[in-house]
Design a protein around this motif. Structure first.
Motif, PDB file in Angstrom:
ATOM      1  N   HIS A  88       5.837   1.109 -20.529  1.00 54.93           N
ATOM      2  CA  HIS A  88       4.740   1.118 -21.698  1.00 54.93           C
ATOM      3  C   HIS A  88       3.753   2.191 -22.028  1.00 54.93           C
ATOM      4  N   GLY A  89       3.554   3.473 -21.637  1.00 56.80           N
ATOM      5  CA  GLY A  89       3.232   4.246 -21.825  1.00 56.80           C
ATOM      6  C   GLY A  89       1.880   4.699 -20.527  1.00 56.80           C
ATOM      7  N   PRO A  90       0.693   5.158 -21.024  1.00 52.96           N
ATOM      8  CA  PRO A  90       0.541   6.025 -19.541  1.00 52.96           C
ATOM      9  C   PRO A  90      -1.030   4.889 -19.510  1.00 52.96           C
ATOM     10  N   TRP A  91      -1.200   4.490 -20.907  1.00 50.00           N
ATOM     11  CA  TRP A  91      -2.486   3.973 -20.759  1.00 50.00           C
ATOM     12  C   TRP A  91      -2.578   2.401 -20.342  1.00 50.00           C
ATOM     13  N   SER A  92      -1.327   1.774 -20.141  1.00 44.57           N
ATOM     14  CA  SER A  92      -1.054   0.689 -19.654  1.00 44.57           C
ATOM     15  C   SER A  92      -1.228   0.561 -18.101  1.00 44.57           C
ATOM     16  N   PHE A  93      -1.267   1.519 -17.491  1.00 47.24           N
ATOM     17  CA  PHE A  93      -1.539   1.112 -15.477  1.00 47.24           C
ATOM     18  C   PHE A  93      -2.925   0.451 -15.705  1.00 47.24           C
ATOM     19  N   SER A  94      -2.338  -0.448 -14.651  1.00 39.58           N
ATOM     20  CA  SER A  94      -4.023  -1.158 -13.735  1.00 39.58           C
ATOM     21  C   SER A  94      -3.617  -1.806 -12.269  1.00 39.58           C
ATOM     22  N   LEU A  95      -4.813  -1.711 -11.711  1.00 37.47           N
ATOM     23  CA  LEU A  95      -4.251  -2.056 -10.122  1.00 37.47           C
ATOM     24  C   LEU A  95      -3.938  -2.916  -9.762  1.00 37.47           C
ATOM     25  N   GLY A  96      -3.039  -3.092  -9.503  1.00 40.01           N
ATOM     26  CA  GLY A  96      -2.372  -5.036  -9.595  1.00 40.01           C
ATOM     27  C   GLY A  96      -1.999  -4.766  -7.910  1.00 40.01           C
ATOM     28  N   ASP A  97      -1.458  -5.958  -7.085  1.00 36.28           N
ATOM     29  CA  ASP A  97      -1.423  -6.290  -5.771  1.00 36.28           C
ATOM     30  C   ASP A  97      -0.820  -5.023  -4.480  1.00 36.28           C
ATOM     31  N   LEU A  98       0.186  -4.449  -5.371  1.00 35.35           N
ATOM     32  CA  LEU A  98       1.086  -4.130  -5.069  1.00 35.35           C
ATOM     33  C   LEU A  98      -0.238  -2.642  -5.102  1.00 35.35           C
ATOM     34  N   CYS A  99      -0.637  -2.097  -5.910  1.00 33.82           N
ATOM     35  CA  CYS A  99      -0.792  -1.083  -5.864  1.00 33.82           C
ATOM     36  C   CYS A  99      -2.263  -1.013  -4.823  1.00 33.82           C
ATOM     37  N   LEU A 100      -2.697  -2.878  -4.658  1.00 31.77           N
ATOM     38  CA  LEU A 100      -3.984  -2.514  -3.350  1.00 31.77           C
ATOM     39  C   LEU A 100      -3.837  -2.088  -2.416  1.00 31.77           C
ATOM     40  N   ALA A 101      -1.644  -3.216  -1.849  1.00 31.10           N
ATOM     41  CA  ALA A 101      -1.399  -3.054  -0.558  1.00 31.10           C
ATOM     42  C   ALA A 101      -1.269  -1.535  -0.055  1.00 31.10           C
ATOM     43  N   GLY A 102      -0.860  -0.743  -1.510  1.00 29.80           N
ATOM     44  CA  GLY A 102      -0.534   0.651  -0.737  1.00 29.80           C
ATOM     45  C   GLY A 102      -1.907   1.335  -0.826  1.00 29.80           C
ATOM     46  N   LEU A 103      -3.085   1.129  -1.013  1.00 35.34           N
ATOM     47  CA  LEU A 103      -4.338   1.143  -0.957  1.00 35.34           C
ATOM     48  C   LEU A 103      -4.731   1.308   0.730  1.00 35.34           C
ATOM     49  N   SER A 104      -4.339  -0.321   1.016  1.00 32.63           N
ATOM     50  CA  SER A 104      -4.837  -0.843   2.461  1.00 32.63           C
ATOM     51  C   SER A 104      -4.297  -0.197   2.797  1.00 32.63           C
ATOM     52  N   LEU A 105      -2.703  -0.514   3.458  1.00 35.14           N
ATOM     53  CA  LEU A 105      -2.065   0.937   4.482  1.00 35.14           C
ATOM     54  C   LEU A 105      -2.364   2.198   4.107  1.00 35.14           C
ATOM     55  N   ALA A 106      -3.089   3.354   3.224  1.00 28.55           N
ATOM     56  CA  ALA A 106      -3.406   4.531   3.239  1.00 28.55           C
ATOM     57  C   ALA A 106      -4.661   4.444   3.862  1.00 28.55           C
ATOM     58  N   LEU A 107      -5.408   3.088   3.139  1.00 28.08           N
ATOM     59  CA  LEU A 107      -7.422   3.626   4.190  1.00 28.08           C
ATOM     60  C   LEU A 107      -6.752   3.915   5.523  1.00 28.08           C
ATOM     61  N   ALA A 108      -5.711   2.475   6.678  1.00 24.50           N
ATOM     62  CA  ALA A 108      -5.692   2.010   7.569  1.00 24.50           C
ATOM     63  C   ALA A 108      -4.883   3.462   8.126  1.00 24.50           C
ATOM     64  N   GLY A 109      -4.221   4.160   7.528  1.00 22.00           N
ATOM     65  CA  GLY A 109      -3.726   5.627   7.906  1.00 22.00           C
ATOM     66  C   GLY A 109      -4.558   6.517   8.236  1.00 22.00           C
TER      67      GLY A 109
END
Length: 371
Positions: free
Chosen positions: A328-349
C-alpha cells in the motif's frame, strides 16, 4: 458524439504542433475564446521572437537572448467515468523540449490526499511522434510518478507528443443524494507553462452539474471556458497556465447512475490493541527494573540473550512495516501489535545489554598491588 468533438480535438492537436510562444503573459491566464487561442503560425513565430529573443529580424537564431524555455503547448485530457465508478484517464501531452536534448517527461498522479487513498492502475504510454515512450512507475509519498522515456532512452528535441492512459479507482465520493468527482485533470507538479489545456468529461448519464476552475490552487481559481457538445460529454478549455497551476473538474451525478463504493482511507498510525499496548508498557517497566537491578550488582541474564532479544524485536518490527508498506505504500504504515511486540523484545534486550555494560560483571577486576 457530434462532429464538433472531432473538430475540437483536431484544432487542438494542430495548435499544439504549431509554433506557439514559450511562455504566455500573465494576462493570458483568464479564459479566452477558443478562436483567439489559435493564432497563425507566422504571428506565433513573431511573438516568440519578441518574447524570448531567440530569433533576429531575419529569422536567424540570436545568441544574445535568454536560454530557450521548455513548455507544453497543448495538453488534452479525457476523463471518462465508467458505470463501475472507475475513472479512465487519457492524457495527450505536446511537449516542447526547445532543443534541450531531454530523455522524456515525468507525470505525477496523486494516490493520497490527506488520509484519502486512490488506486492508480493499468498505466499505458505511447508517442505519436516516435519519441521513446517506455513507462516506469514509482510510488512516492503521495503520488505515483510515471516516467515516460527517461533513463537510458535516447534524448529527444523539439516538439514531441506523448499519450498517457491510466485508471483511477476510488476517485468518486458517494453522497446522500448524489455522487461526486473532484479531480485535478493535469496536476500541479508541472514546472513549465502550459499554452492550452483542454479537458473533456464523459459520463454514462446526462451532465447537468459540472464545473471547472484553473489556477493555484485550482479549486478557487479562474473559471474555465465551457463548451458543451452533447448531453453526456462537456469540454472545458483554459489558456496560459503558469508552472504549478492545475485544472480541477467537479462533477455531480445523480444517485444510482454509477456504482460508487465507500471511500478508502489510510489506517490510523496507532493500530495496536490494548493487549499490545500493555505488553509494550510492561516491557518498558521491566527494562528499567532489569537495568537498575543489574547496575546494583544483582544477577541478570547473559549478554548474548539481550542481543538475541534485540535482533528478534527488530525482525518483528520490520515484518510489521513490510506488511503495510509493500502493498500500500509508505504512508500506510501503522504501529500494530506485531510492531509493539517487537519493540517490547528490543527494549528488554536493550535493558540486559545496558545492565552488563554498567554492572560489576563488566568492570575490570582490581589487582592487588605487590609489595
Amino acid at each position: 458524439m457530434p462532429d464538433v468533438r472531432v473538430w475540437f480535438r483536431g484544432v487542438l492537436v494542430a495548435a499544439g504542433m504549431a509554433p506557439l510562444p514559450a511562455a504566455a503573459p500573465a494576462a493570458a491566464h483568464a479564459p479566452v475564446p477558443v478562436a483567439a487561442a489559435f493564432a497563425p503560425a507566422s504571428a506565433s513565430v513573431s511573438a516568440r521572437a519578441d518574447v524570448s529573443g531567440g530569433l533576429d529580424a531575419s529569422g536567424g537564431r540570436r545568441t544574445d537572448g535568454p536560454a530557450p524555455v521548455e513548455s507544453i503547448p497543448a495538453y488534452d485530457v479525457v476523463l471518462a467515468i465508467d458505470p463501475s465508478s472507475v475513472l479512465r484517464v487519457r492524457e495527450t501531452i505536446t511537449y516542447d523540449f526547445e532543443g534541450g536534448g531531454e530523455h522524456g517527461i515525468v507525470r505525477r498522479v496523486p494516490y493520497r490526499r490527506g488520509d484519502r487513498l486512490y488506486e492508480i492502475r493499468n498505466v499505458r504510454t505511447s508517442s505519436s511522434t516516435g519519441a521513446p515512450a517506455r513507462a516506469r512507475t514509482l510510488r512516492l509519498w503521495n503520488d505515483v510518478q510515471i516516467t515516460v522515456g527517461g533513463g537510458g532512452a535516447r534524448p529527444v528535441t523539439g516538439r514531441q507528443a506523448y499519450v498517457i492512459e491510466y485508471e483511477v479507482a476510488g476517485a468518486l465520493t458517494p453522497g446522500s443524494g448524489r455522487d461526486e468527482l473532484v479531480w485535478d485533470a493535469i496536476g500541479s507538479s508541472w514546472s513549465v507553462p502550459i499554452g492550452e489545456a483542454a479537458v473533456r468529461v464523459e459520463a454514462p448519464a446526462p451532465l447537468r452539474k459540472v464545473s471547472c476552475r484553473a489556477g493555484a490552487p485550482a479549486s478557487s481559481g479562474t473559471r474555465c471556458l465551457r463548451d458543451r457538445d452533447g448531453p453526456f460529454a462537456i469540454d472545458f478549455t483554459q489558456r496560459g497556465l503558469r508552472p504549478g497551476e492545475g485544472v480541477v473538474v467537479q462533477v455531480r451525478l445523480p444517485k444510482g447512475v454509477v456504482a460508487v463504493p465507500p471511500p478508502r482511507y489510510a489506517r490510523p498510525r496507532w493500530a495496536g490493541t490494548w493487549a499490545g499496548t500493555a505488553t509494550l508498557g510492561l516491557a518498558l517497566a521491566g527494562t528499567v527494573a532489569v537495568a537498575g537491578f543489574g547496575a546494583a550488582g544483582g544477577p541478570f541474564p547473559r549478554r548474548r540473550s539481550g542481543e538475541a532479544l534485540v535482533t528478534a524485536g527488530a525482525l518483528l518490527v520490520l515484518a510489521d512495516v513490510a506488511d503495510d508498506v509493500v502493498p500500500h505504500g509508505p504512508w500506510s504504515f501503522s504501529l500494530g501489535d506485531l510492531c509493539l511486540a517487537g519493540l517490547s523484545l528490543a527494549l528488554a534486550g536493550a535493558g540486559i545489554r545496558y545492565a552488563h555494560r554498567t554492572g560489576p560483571a563488566e568492570r575490570a577486576p582490581i589487582v592487588p598491588e605487590e609489595d
